[in-house]
Design a protein around this motif. Structure first.
Motif, mmCIF file in Angstrom:
data_model
loop_
_atom_site.group_PDB
_atom_site.id
_atom_site.type_symbol
_atom_site.label_atom_id
_atom_site.label_comp_id
_atom_site.label_asym_id
_atom_site.label_seq_id
_atom_site.Cartn_x
_atom_site.Cartn_y
_atom_site.Cartn_z
ATOM 1 N N UNK A 1 -36.411 -18.755 -1.187
ATOM 2 C CA UNK A 1 -36.333 -17.378 -1.673
ATOM 3 C C UNK A 1 -34.888 -16.917 -1.842
ATOM 4 N N UNK A 2 -34.000 -17.355 -0.932
ATOM 5 C CA UNK A 2 -32.591 -17.010 -1.087
ATOM 6 C C UNK A 2 -31.955 -17.720 -2.263
ATOM 7 N N UNK A 3 -32.331 -18.967 -2.483
ATOM 8 C CA UNK A 3 -31.815 -19.722 -3.623
ATOM 9 C C UNK A 3 -32.255 -19.089 -4.937
ATOM 10 N N UNK A 4 -33.506 -18.637 -4.977
ATOM 11 C CA UNK A 4 -33.992 -17.949 -6.175
ATOM 12 C C UNK A 4 -33.221 -16.659 -6.421
ATOM 13 N N UNK A 5 -33.017 -15.897 -5.358
ATOM 14 C CA UNK A 5 -32.305 -14.630 -5.503
ATOM 15 C C UNK A 5 -30.911 -14.846 -6.062
ATOM 16 N N UNK A 6 -30.208 -15.820 -5.508
ATOM 17 C CA UNK A 6 -28.841 -16.080 -5.955
ATOM 18 C C UNK A 6 -28.823 -16.576 -7.394
ATOM 19 N N UNK A 7 -29.735 -17.464 -7.737
ATOM 20 C CA UNK A 7 -29.768 -18.027 -9.091
ATOM 21 C C UNK A 7 -30.112 -16.958 -10.127
ATOM 22 N N UNK A 8 -31.048 -16.069 -9.809
ATOM 23 C CA UNK A 8 -31.428 -15.028 -10.756
ATOM 24 C C UNK A 8 -30.308 -14.005 -10.944
ATOM 25 N N UNK A 9 -29.585 -13.704 -9.888
ATOM 26 C CA UNK A 9 -28.419 -12.828 -10.027
ATOM 27 C C UNK A 9 -27.355 -13.471 -10.906
ATOM 28 N N UNK A 10 -27.132 -14.772 -10.723
ATOM 29 C CA UNK A 10 -26.156 -15.471 -11.562
ATOM 30 C C UNK A 10 -26.589 -15.445 -13.028
ATOM 31 N N UNK A 11 -27.879 -15.599 -13.283
ATOM 32 C CA UNK A 11 -28.384 -15.471 -14.651
ATOM 33 C C UNK A 11 -27.944 -14.140 -15.253
ATOM 34 N N UNK A 12 -28.196 -13.076 -14.509
ATOM 35 C CA UNK A 12 -27.927 -11.729 -15.016
ATOM 36 C C UNK A 12 -26.443 -11.483 -15.239
ATOM 37 N N UNK A 13 -25.610 -12.018 -14.346
ATOM 38 C CA UNK A 13 -24.184 -11.683 -14.349
ATOM 39 C C UNK A 13 -23.334 -12.644 -15.175
ATOM 40 N N UNK A 14 -23.955 -13.647 -15.761
ATOM 41 C CA UNK A 14 -23.188 -14.661 -16.477
ATOM 42 C C UNK A 14 -22.253 -14.091 -17.557
ATOM 43 N N UNK A 15 -22.687 -13.087 -18.335
ATOM 44 C CA UNK A 15 -21.763 -12.548 -19.358
ATOM 45 C C UNK A 15 -20.479 -11.971 -18.777
ATOM 46 N N UNK A 16 -20.569 -11.386 -17.583
ATOM 47 C CA UNK A 16 -19.381 -10.800 -16.955
ATOM 48 C C UNK A 16 -18.648 -11.826 -16.095
ATOM 49 N N UNK A 17 -19.380 -12.751 -15.531
ATOM 50 C CA UNK A 17 -18.790 -13.792 -14.694
ATOM 51 C C UNK A 17 -17.825 -14.658 -15.488
ATOM 52 N N UNK A 18 -18.163 -14.943 -16.740
ATOM 53 C CA UNK A 18 -17.341 -15.820 -17.576
ATOM 54 C C UNK A 18 -16.321 -15.049 -18.404
ATOM 55 N N UNK A 19 -16.235 -13.750 -18.198
ATOM 56 C CA UNK A 19 -15.234 -12.934 -18.893
ATOM 57 C C UNK A 19 -13.853 -13.239 -18.318
ATOM 58 N N UNK A 20 -12.819 -12.659 -18.919
ATOM 59 C CA UNK A 20 -11.459 -12.904 -18.442
ATOM 60 C C UNK A 20 -11.328 -12.470 -16.987
ATOM 61 N N UNK A 21 -10.498 -13.119 -16.184
ATOM 62 C CA UNK A 21 -10.352 -12.784 -14.754
ATOM 63 C C UNK A 21 -10.011 -11.320 -14.541
ATOM 64 N N UNK A 22 -10.587 -10.753 -13.508
ATOM 65 C CA UNK A 22 -10.405 -9.345 -13.238
ATOM 66 C C UNK A 22 -10.542 -9.083 -11.745
ATOM 67 N N UNK A 23 -10.420 -7.804 -11.346
ATOM 68 C CA UNK A 23 -10.543 -7.411 -9.943
ATOM 69 C C UNK A 23 -12.003 -7.083 -9.639
ATOM 70 N N UNK A 24 -12.522 -7.727 -8.608
ATOM 71 C CA UNK A 24 -13.931 -7.598 -8.243
ATOM 72 C C UNK A 24 -14.037 -7.106 -6.802
#
Length: 255
Positions: A23-46
């Motif tokens: 269940x934790x692996x699913x949660x993390x993977x689904x969040x990564x799916x959602x955030x991929x457009x911003x995750x791969x954007x130019x480096x920034x402050x998070x």
């Protein structure tokens, strides 16, 4: 309502029950799916607000971003440091031992803020949403995931725990991992809009898995389950049956 809940005593159970199983692996993977457009954007402050053991901070740091992880539980931060050291990412992540309510008022602004599975443990979630929104740069993005109250109603009904439904006592007592303040999605959407944010993404996280019999969960294959989950995440009624709701909202840039 009790005070905000922190995971000083529950950190080992949190690690075992959340991240060390499917269940934790699913949660993390689904969040990564959602955030991929911003995750791969130019480096920034998070800002990883209430980032716990650092799984999400490590993902963003590995993508080249500069991350600040804030958490009120020292054992969580110790686990985060071990993870970051193991992945050689410590130089990209700054750890702060603090409550969010103490940290945010004087904090700098961030173009990306992550706040996952935190809102439901706070006494005043609306105020926290406002504080997070205030720390976004113009055109900045908030990734907010919260424990869905509707799923708790359904799960208690399926388990025959009717007294909790009859008495409307769904909140946990802080001794286990049932949140002390499960969130009504409609309320969360309203708080975001009141804080001046525009919702760009709204998806369920684990729409089906949490309702499967335990024997099915234990025998399940990750690829099979995530293939079932992905198509349903933006469909009703499945989205609002999910254990968590993930929302991405943007602060408008000045005209």
């Amino acid at each position: 309502m009790t005070n905000d809940h922190h995971f000083d005593q529950l950190a080992p159970r949190f690690s075992r029950n959340i991240y060390a199983n499917l269940k934790g692996q699913l949660r993390l993977a689904l969040l990564q799916d959602d955030l991929q457009p911003w995750l791969t954007d130019k480096p920034t402050r998070v800002l990883d607000a209430g980032g716990g053991q650092g799984q999400m901070s490590a993902i963003w740091a590995a993508a080249g971003h500069s991350v600040t992880l804030v958490d009120a539980a020292e054992p969580m931060l110790q686990q985060a440091q071990l993870l970051l050291d193991e992945r050689q990412l410590s130089q990209r992540v700054t750890l702060h031992h603090s409550t969010l309510q103490a940290y945010l008022p004087g904090a700098p602004q961030f173009s990306r803020i992550l706040c996952h599975a935190v809102l439901e443990w706070t006494r005043d979630p609306r105020a926290l949403v406002q504080q997070l929104a205030a720390r976004l740069t113009p055109d900045g993005v908030l990734s907010l995931m919260f424990y869905n109250r509707h799923s708790l109603v359904l799960r208690n009904a399926m388990g025959g725990i009717l007294v909790k439904l009859q008495q409307d006592k769904l909140a946990g007592d802080g001794r286990k991992l049932t949140p002390t303040n499960p969130i009504d999605p409609a309320a969360a959407y309203s708080w975001l809009e009141q804080a001046g944010l525009t919702i760009e993404l709204k998806r369920g996280v684990r729409c089906l898995f949490d309702y499967m019999p335990r024997i099915t969960q234990r025998a399940a294959d990750f690829d099979d389950i995530i293939a079932l989950e992905r198509p349903l995440r933006e469909q009703e009624p499945y989205r609002h049956m999910a254990r968590y709701i993930h929302v991405v909202a943007r602060r408008s840039a000045p005209a």
